[in-house]
Design a protein around this motif. Structure first.
Motif, PDB file in Angstrom:
ATOM      1  N   CYS A 439      34.191 -34.771  20.621  1.00  0.00           N
ATOM      2  CA  CYS A 439      33.473 -34.245  19.452  1.00  0.00           C
ATOM      3  C   CYS A 439      32.831 -35.392  18.671  1.00  0.00           C
ATOM      4  O   CYS A 439      31.665 -35.318  18.281  1.00  0.00           O
ATOM      5  N   LEU A 440      33.613 -36.472  18.458  1.00  0.00           N
ATOM      6  CA  LEU A 440      33.109 -37.610  17.689  1.00  0.00           C
ATOM      7  C   LEU A 440      31.980 -38.331  18.435  1.00  0.00           C
ATOM      8  O   LEU A 440      30.965 -38.695  17.839  1.00  0.00           O
ATOM      9  N   ILE A 441      32.180 -38.502  19.751  1.00  0.00           N
ATOM     10  CA  ILE A 441      31.145 -39.176  20.561  1.00  0.00           C
ATOM     11  C   ILE A 441      29.850 -38.356  20.526  1.00  0.00           C
ATOM     12  O   ILE A 441      28.764 -38.896  20.324  1.00  0.00           O
ATOM     13  N   ALA A 442      29.994 -37.032  20.668  1.00  0.00           N
ATOM     14  CA  ALA A 442      28.804 -36.156  20.630  1.00  0.00           C
ATOM     15  C   ALA A 442      28.125 -36.265  19.273  1.00  0.00           C
ATOM     16  O   ALA A 442      26.896 -36.274  19.181  1.00  0.00           O
ATOM     17  N   GLY A 443      28.934 -36.371  18.214  1.00  0.00           N
ATOM     18  CA  GLY A 443      28.390 -36.512  16.857  1.00  0.00           C
ATOM     19  C   GLY A 443      27.562 -37.780  16.729  1.00  0.00           C
ATOM     20  O   GLY A 443      26.439 -37.767  16.229  1.00  0.00           O
ATOM     21  N   ARG A 444      28.122 -38.889  17.213  1.00  0.00           N
ATOM     22  CA  ARG A 444      27.399 -40.170  17.167  1.00  0.00           C
ATOM     23  C   ARG A 444      26.119 -40.095  18.008  1.00  0.00           C
ATOM     24  O   ARG A 444      25.090 -40.649  17.626  1.00  0.00           O
ATOM     25  N   CYS A 445      26.205 -39.422  19.152  1.00  0.00           N
ATOM     26  CA  CYS A 445      25.021 -39.295  20.021  1.00  0.00           C
ATOM     27  C   CYS A 445      23.930 -38.487  19.311  1.00  0.00           C
ATOM     28  O   CYS A 445      22.753 -38.817  19.400  1.00  0.00           O
ATOM     29  N   ARG A 446      24.335 -37.424  18.633  1.00  0.00           N
ATOM     30  CA  ARG A 446      23.356 -36.610  17.897  1.00  0.00           C
ATOM     31  C   ARG A 446      22.619 -37.444  16.855  1.00  0.00           C
ATOM     32  O   ARG A 446      21.444 -37.251  16.599  1.00  0.00           O
ATOM     33  N   GLU A 447      23.358 -38.397  16.244  1.00  0.00           N
ATOM     34  CA  GLU A 447      22.734 -39.300  15.261  1.00  0.00           C
ATOM     35  C   GLU A 447      21.806 -40.291  15.947  1.00  0.00           C
ATOM     36  O   GLU A 447      21.071 -41.004  15.279  1.00  0.00           O
ATOM     37  N   GLY A 448      21.934 -40.390  17.264  1.00  0.00           N
ATOM     38  CA  GLY A 448      21.145 -41.363  18.014  1.00  0.00           C
ATOM     39  C   GLY A 448      21.818 -42.730  18.035  1.00  0.00           C
ATOM     40  O   GLY A 448      21.234 -43.724  18.451  1.00  0.00           O
ATOM     41  N   ASN A 449      23.070 -42.775  17.580  1.00  0.00           N
ATOM     42  CA  ASN A 449      23.797 -44.041  17.513  1.00  0.00           C
ATOM     43  C   ASN A 449      24.664 -44.214  18.765  1.00  0.00           C
ATOM     44  O   ASN A 449      25.873 -43.997  18.754  1.00  0.00           O
ATOM     45  N   LEU A 450      24.006 -44.607  19.844  1.00  0.00           N
ATOM     46  CA  LEU A 450      24.710 -44.724  21.128  1.00  0.00           C
ATOM     47  C   LEU A 450      25.692 -45.890  21.163  1.00  0.00           C
ATOM     48  O   LEU A 450      26.692 -45.826  21.875  1.00  0.00           O
ATOM     49  N   ASP A 451      25.397 -46.920  20.375  1.00  0.00           N
ATOM     50  CA  ASP A 451      26.323 -48.055  20.335  1.00  0.00           C
ATOM     51  C   ASP A 451      27.663 -47.619  19.746  1.00  0.00           C
ATOM     52  O   ASP A 451      28.732 -47.958  20.274  1.00  0.00           O
ATOM     53  N   ALA A 452      27.581 -46.830  18.654  1.00  0.00           N
ATOM     54  CA  ALA A 452      28.822 -46.338  18.033  1.00  0.00           C
ATOM     55  C   ALA A 452      29.544 -45.392  18.997  1.00  0.00           C
ATOM     56  O   ALA A 452      30.780 -45.394  19.067  1.00  0.00           O
TER      57      ALA A 452
END
Length: 604
Positions: A439-452
Motif C-alpha cells: 500500500c505504501l509503495i503504491a502510494g509513493r509510486c502514485r506521487e511519482g516518487n520512485l526513489d522513496a
DNA sequence: TTAGGGTTAG
C-alpha cells in the motif's frame, strides 16, 4: 544431549565428542586408580527418588556414556533411564551417543511408553538446529530395535517436526522413511499433509498423498478431507473430484466436511456460473443423505456475496434460518462484507445492529469489512471515526484494520497520515506485513516518487518481508507510466529469478508500457514471451495491443489482432467494443471481422 | 485424535 554436539548430524563434532569422552576417561584412570564407579542400583535409586544433588556428586568422575550403557544393559525401567537422561542433559549438559539414545527409545517403544517418546522427540526437535535425518535413520536401521519400534519412533519424529512447524524436515523424514522401510501412520501423515497445504506448494502434498497410497499407508476420512481441501485451495477442482472417486473405491463415504470443502472450492473458483456448480454439489450431498450445516450455509452465503449477488445470499440466509440453523458471526460478516462491496453501507450497518439484537458480538472482521466499506466510498473520515469507536469499545485492531486505513490514506494522497498510522500500529505491537508495504509503495509510486518507493522495498526486505508479485506489479506499473518500460522489463526478469510466476497483469502492464511509448515491436515480443512461458494472452492483452496499434495508425495490424483474439475464442468485452468503435470505425476504418461482428456489437 | 466457513494491497 546429542544434538548440540552434532553427534546426530554425523558432521565433524562427532569426532570431538568421542575424543573428549576418551580424554575424560584417561584423566580419571591416571589420577585416581582407587576410584570405584557407583553401582547401577544406587544410581537408579537416586533417580527414582529425584535426589539430584547426591547423584551429581556421585557421578562427578563417571563417563556419561558408560553409565548410560550400563543402565540400558541392566534391564532397568526405561522410564527411569529417560528421567536420568533428561536430567543429565538439562542440568549437567551431558551428551550421549546416538546409538545409546536410540537403544533407550527402543526400550520405551517396547514398553509402550509412547507419550514419553513423543515428548522426548519433541524436545529433541525443538532445540536442534542442524539435524541430519539420514544419519539418524541409518543408525536406527542398524540398531536391533525391530522394524515395528523403529516405525513408531520415526512416526513420532515426523509428528514432532510438524508440531514444531519444521515442515521441510518432516517431509524429508517422510520420504526417507520409505527408503528405509519404516511404516508411518495417519497420525503423523495427516498433520504433515495439512502442513504441506498451508506451507508450500500443493505439489508436495499431492506427492505425499500418492506416496501414502503406494506405501500402503491407508488414508482415512481425515486424510481425504485434507487432500480435497488442498486441491480446492489450489483451484484444482477436477483433481479434488477425482479424490472423491478414490474415496468411493476405498468404501470411505464423504462427510459434511468433504462436501463443504468442495462447495467452497467451487464458490471461490471465480468463474461465471460457479454458484450453479456449487449448488449441484449441494444437491449431490443432500441426495447422499448428508445434511448441510451452519458452515455449508456460510460458504454458500459468502459465495453469493463474492458473486456480487447479495440478494441471492439473503435468500440462502432466510433458508438457513428456515431449516432451524442459527446464523453466527461468520454468516453476518460475509453478508456485511457483501453489502459493503455493493456500496450498501446503511444496510450493512443495519445488519450489524441485527447481529447485536440477536446477541451476537461483532468482531474485528465485522468492523474491518465496515471500515473497508467506508474507505471504498471515499468516506475516510467516517472510517477513522469507526476505527476510534471500536478501539474505545475494546476491539483490538489487527494488521488488516491498519492496512485498510493506510491504503485509504495512500489513495487520498495523505502519505503523512499513512506513515503516522504505520507508526501507530508498531506502537501497538502490530507488525506491518507485505500488504502494508505494498500500500505504501503504491502510494509513493502514485506521487511519482520512485526513489522513496524503492527505499520502502529495501526497508521491507531488511525486515525479512519478501516482496511478492503485487509489489513487483506496482513497481512495473510505475516504471511504465514514467516511460521507463525497459527498466520494467528488467524487473519482470527479476520476478522469475525470485521464483515468482509473473501474472497476466505483469505482462499486460509491460505491453501497455511499450505501447504507450510507441514501441510496438517490443510490445509484441512481450506477448510472444508470455505465450512461451505458458501464460495465454487474455482479452486485456489484446485490448492493450489493439489500442496501441490503433494509436500508431496501424489499423490493418490492429484488425489482424482483432481476428486473432476471435480465433482464439476470447470474448471481446466493453473495452474491445469501445476501441473498435472509437479508434477504428469512427475514423472511417471498417474492421474486417466477418462472421464475428455480432459478438463485438453484442457487448454494447 | 489429525479435516470445512468471514476482513486488506497490484
Amino acid at each position: 544431549m546429542l544434538i548440540k554436539t552434532g553427534v546426530l548430524t554425523g558432521n565433524s563434532p562427532r569426532v570431538s565428542v568421542f575424543s573428549r569422552n576418551k580424554q575424560v576417561l584417561r584423566l580419571f584412570c591416571s589420577s585416581d586408580a582407587c576410584y570405584t564407579a557407583p553401582s547401577i542400583d544406587t544410581v537408579l535409586d537416586l533417580v527414582s527418588k529425584q535426589h539430584w544433588s547426591k547423584l551429581k556428586t556421585l557421578l562427578q568422575r563417571t563417563s556419561s556414556n558408560t553409565l548410560l550403557q550400563k543402565l540400558l544393559s541392566s534391564g532397568a525401567d526405561p522410564e527411569l533411564i529417560l528421567r536420568y537422561l533428561n536430567w543429565s542433559h538439562k542440568k549437567l549438559n551431558l551428551w550421549h551417543t546416538l546409538d545409546l539414545t536410540l537403544t533407550l527409545l527402543h526400550s520405551l517403544a517396547n514398553a509402550k511408553k509412547y507419550s514419553k517418546i513423543r515428548s522426548f522427540l519433541d524436545n529433541l526437535v525443538r532445540h536442534d538446529k542442524s539435524f541430519s535425518i539420514s544419519s539418524l535413520f541409518h543408525s536406527l536401521s542398524m540398531c536391533n530395535g525391530g522394524i515395528c519400534a523403529n516405525s513408531i519412533i520415526v512416526d513420532m519424529l515426523v509428528y514432532a517436526f510438524v508440531k514444531n512447524l519444521k515442515f521441510d524436515l518432516a517431509f524429508e523424514a517422510f520420504k526417507r522413511a520409505g527408503d528405509y522401510g519404516f511404516k508411518l501412520s495417519v497420525l503423523s501423515c495427516n498433520p504433515l499433509l495439512k502442513g504441506l497445504v498451508t506451507e508450500s506448494g500443493i505439489g508436495k502434498m499431492e506427492f505425499m498423498y500418492h506416496e501414502m497410497i503406494r506405501r500402503r499407508i491407508e488414508p482415512n476420512l481425515i486424510s481425504f478431507n485434507i487432500v480435497v481441501n488442498g486441491l480446492c485451495k489450489a483451484g484444482k477442482l477436477n483433481k479434488a473430484s477425482d479424490i472423491m472417486k478414490d474415496m468411493e473405491a476405498r468404501a470411505i463415504s464423504p462427510n459434511v466436511r468433504t462436501y463443504n470443502t468442495l462447495i467452497d472450492g467451487y464458490c471461490k473458483m471465480g468463474r461465471i456460473g460457479k454458484m450453479y456448480k456449487a449448488d449441484a454439489i449441494l444437491n449431490r450431498m443432500v441426495a447422499n443423505g448428508i445434511h448441510p450445516d451452519e458452515i455449508t450455509f456460510n460458504i454458500l452465503i459468502d459465495g453469493f456475496c463474492k458473486d456480487q449477488n447479495v440478494s441471492g445470499a439473503m435468500k440462502v440466509f432466510g433458508e438457513m434460518q428456515g431449516q432451524g440453523l442459527n446464523p453466527n458471526v461468520v454468516t453476518y460478516n460475509s453478508l456485511i462484507n457483501g453489502l459493503c462491496s455493493d456500496g450498501k453501507l446503511n444496510e450493512a450497518i443495519g445488519l450489524r445492529d441485527s447481529m447485536l439484537c440477536s446477541g451476537l458480538k461483532p468482531n474485528v472482521v465485522t468492523y474491518n469489512a465496515l471500515i473497508n466499506g467506508f474507505c471504498k466510498k471515499k468516506m475516510v473520515k467516517e472510517a477513522i471515526e469507526l476505527f476510534d469507536d471500536i478501539t474505545r469499545q475494546g476491539i483490538v485492531p489487527n494488521v488488516i484494520t491498519f492496512n485498510t486505513l493506510i491504503d485509504a490514506f495512500c489513495k487520498h494522497n495523505r502519505m503523512e497520515d499513512a506513515f503516522a498510522l504505520r507508526n501507530q500500529m508498531l506502537d501497538r505491537g502490530v507488525l506491518p506485513d507485505v500488504f502494508t508495504y505494498n500500500c505504501l509503495i503504491a502510494g509513493r509510486c502514485r506521487e511519482g516518487n520512485l526513489d522513496a518507493a524503492k527505499k520502502l522495498l529495501e526497508e521491507m526486505e531488511s525486515k525479512d518481508l519478501r516482496a511478492d508479485l503485487v509489489t513487483y506489479n506496482i513497481l512495473m506499473d510505475a516504471l511504465c507510466k514514467k516511460g521507463e518500460s525497459r527498466k520494467a522489463a528488467r524487473l519482470l526478469d527479476g520476478i522469475s529469478e525470485k521464483g515468482l510466476n509473473p501474472s497476466h497483469l505483469s505482462y499486460n502492464k509491460l505491453i501497455e508500457g511499450y505501447c504507450s511509448e510507441g514501441n510496438l515491436r517490443a510490445a509484441l515480443n512481450v506477448k510472444t514471451r508470455m505465450e512461451k512461458e505458458r501464460r495465454r494472452a487474455n482479452i486485456v492483452t489484446y485490448n492493450v495491443l489493439i489500442k496501441g496499434f490503433c494509436k500508431e495508425r496501424k489499423l490493418e495490424q490492429a484488425n489482424r489482432l482483432l481476428n486473432e483474439l476471435l480465433e482464439k475464442n476470447l470474448i471481446p468485452n466493453r473495452t474491445t467494443y469501445d476501441i473498435v468503435k472509437e479508434e477504428m470505425m469512427e475514423k472511417g476504418f471498417v474492421p474486417d471481422i466477418e462472421g464475428h461482428l455480432y459478438s463485438i456489437w453484442s457487448c454494447s
